[in-house]
Design an enzyme around this catalytic site. Structure first.
Site, mmCIF file in Angstrom:
data_model
loop_
_atom_site.group_PDB
_atom_site.id
_atom_site.type_symbol
_atom_site.label_atom_id
_atom_site.label_comp_id
_atom_site.label_asym_id
_atom_site.label_seq_id
_atom_site.Cartn_x
_atom_site.Cartn_y
_atom_site.Cartn_z
ATOM 1 C CE1 TYR A 110 38.725 28.504 42.760
ATOM 2 C CE2 TYR A 110 39.624 29.426 44.792
ATOM 3 C CZ TYR A 110 39.806 28.926 43.522
ATOM 4 O OH TYR A 110 41.080 28.833 43.004
ATOM 5 C CE1 TYR A 149 42.915 31.141 47.356
ATOM 6 C CE2 TYR A 149 42.275 31.764 45.129
ATOM 7 C CZ TYR A 149 42.734 30.817 46.026
ATOM 8 O OH TYR A 149 43.019 29.549 45.593
ATOM 9 N NE ARG A 159 48.222 29.754 45.464
ATOM 10 C CZ ARG A 159 47.905 28.944 44.454
ATOM 11 N NH1 ARG A 159 46.818 28.212 44.504
ATOM 12 N NH2 ARG A 159 48.687 28.841 43.408
ATOM 13 C CG HIS A 162 45.225 30.078 40.692
ATOM 14 N ND1 HIS A 162 45.216 30.873 41.822
ATOM 15 C CD2 HIS A 162 44.521 28.961 41.043
ATOM 16 C CE1 HIS A 162 44.549 30.274 42.782
ATOM 17 N NE2 HIS A 162 44.109 29.104 42.343
ATOM 18 C CG HIS A 164 42.285 25.258 40.063
ATOM 19 N ND1 HIS A 164 43.284 24.722 40.840
ATOM 20 C CD2 HIS A 164 41.786 26.316 40.759
ATOM 21 C CE1 HIS A 164 43.393 25.420 41.952
ATOM 22 N NE2 HIS A 164 42.495 26.392 41.935
#
Length: 240
Positions: A110, A149, A159, A162, A164
């Site tokens: 991110y 990640y 994870r 995906h 959000h």
């Protein structure tokens, strides 16, 4: 207002995971320490607005391939289209509502100061976008497929890929924050967060489906992710 009250559907909390789920370690510290207070009747503020129809959008607000690089280059990764409809529990479309999304880059990192994952930042990818649904409740984003990640839930937790998503729905009480996973990802059943959800049908509401009819040949695949903002078939609420 009386008509709205008749159509108000109380949230089924058995559909959502428990607030205290030891397998998902960060839920332990943030789970409620006292019993929840039940609101017997929705208030006017819970059943009204906001109205986003006059919200000004930029030309690339829903295009993550272009909205950060300012024409300096394209982000790395698999190009995809993410689209779907926002509807209420009765199947009625929710027009002119704000849909926001944020995600990691193709390497699983991110653009956030607290993300210390070893994958590099992409200089041409910001990872955030927004759009308004049209008259029929449709939304659409163009982006890249985020990478999985690792995260420190246990020795080897990962994870799944995906995205959000936040959507307001027809009123403030129907705001939904959720995640879209990708159909067929083998990490989905291994994820401690996903495993807090005991109903397989609830998990399925968070899976985007490959849609070859909406894909662009020689360009990008498309994934459809519909959002139900209230009622028995509601998409799983991450923020509950």
């Amino acid at each position: 207002m009386q008509e709205d009250n008749k159509r108000f559907v109380e949230r089924d909390r058995n559909w959502h995971p428990p607030a205290y789920a030891p397998g998902y370690k960060t839920s332990v510290a943030r789970s409620p320490q006292q019993a929840l207070v039940s609101m017997q009747k929705p208030t006017a503020s819970e059943l009204s607005g906001p109205d986003f129809r006059h919200l000004r959008m930029g030309p690339h607000d829903n295009d993550l391939l272009l909205n950060f690089s300012q024409g300096q280059g394209l982000p790395q990764g698999e190009r995809i289209i993410m689209f779907g409809r926002v509807v209420d529990q009765f199947g009625k479309p929710v027009p002119h509502t704000l849909v926001e999304m944020w995600q990691a880059n193709a390497g699983g990192r991110y653009r956030h100061k607290n993300d210390r994952y070893l994958a590099p930042l992409d200089p041409n990818f910001g990872g955030v976008a927004r759009c308004l649904t049209d008259e029929a409740g449709w939304y659409r984003f163009r982006t890249i497929k985020p990478g999985p990640y690792p995260w420190p839930n246990d020795m080897n937790s990962w994870r799944p890929s995906h995205i959000h998503v936040s959507v307001m729905g027809p009123s403030i009480s129907t705001r939904l924050i959720t995640q879209m996973y990708f159909e067929g990802d083998p990490l989905i059943p291994l994820c401690p967060i996903v495993n807090t959800i005991k109903d397989p049908d609830a998990v399925e509401t968070m899976v985007g489906r490959l849609d070859m009819a909406r894909s662009n040949p020689m360009d990008c695949l498309a994934y459809r992710f519909d959002l139900v903002v209230r009622g028995e078939l509601q998409t799983y609420f991450e923020n509950q």
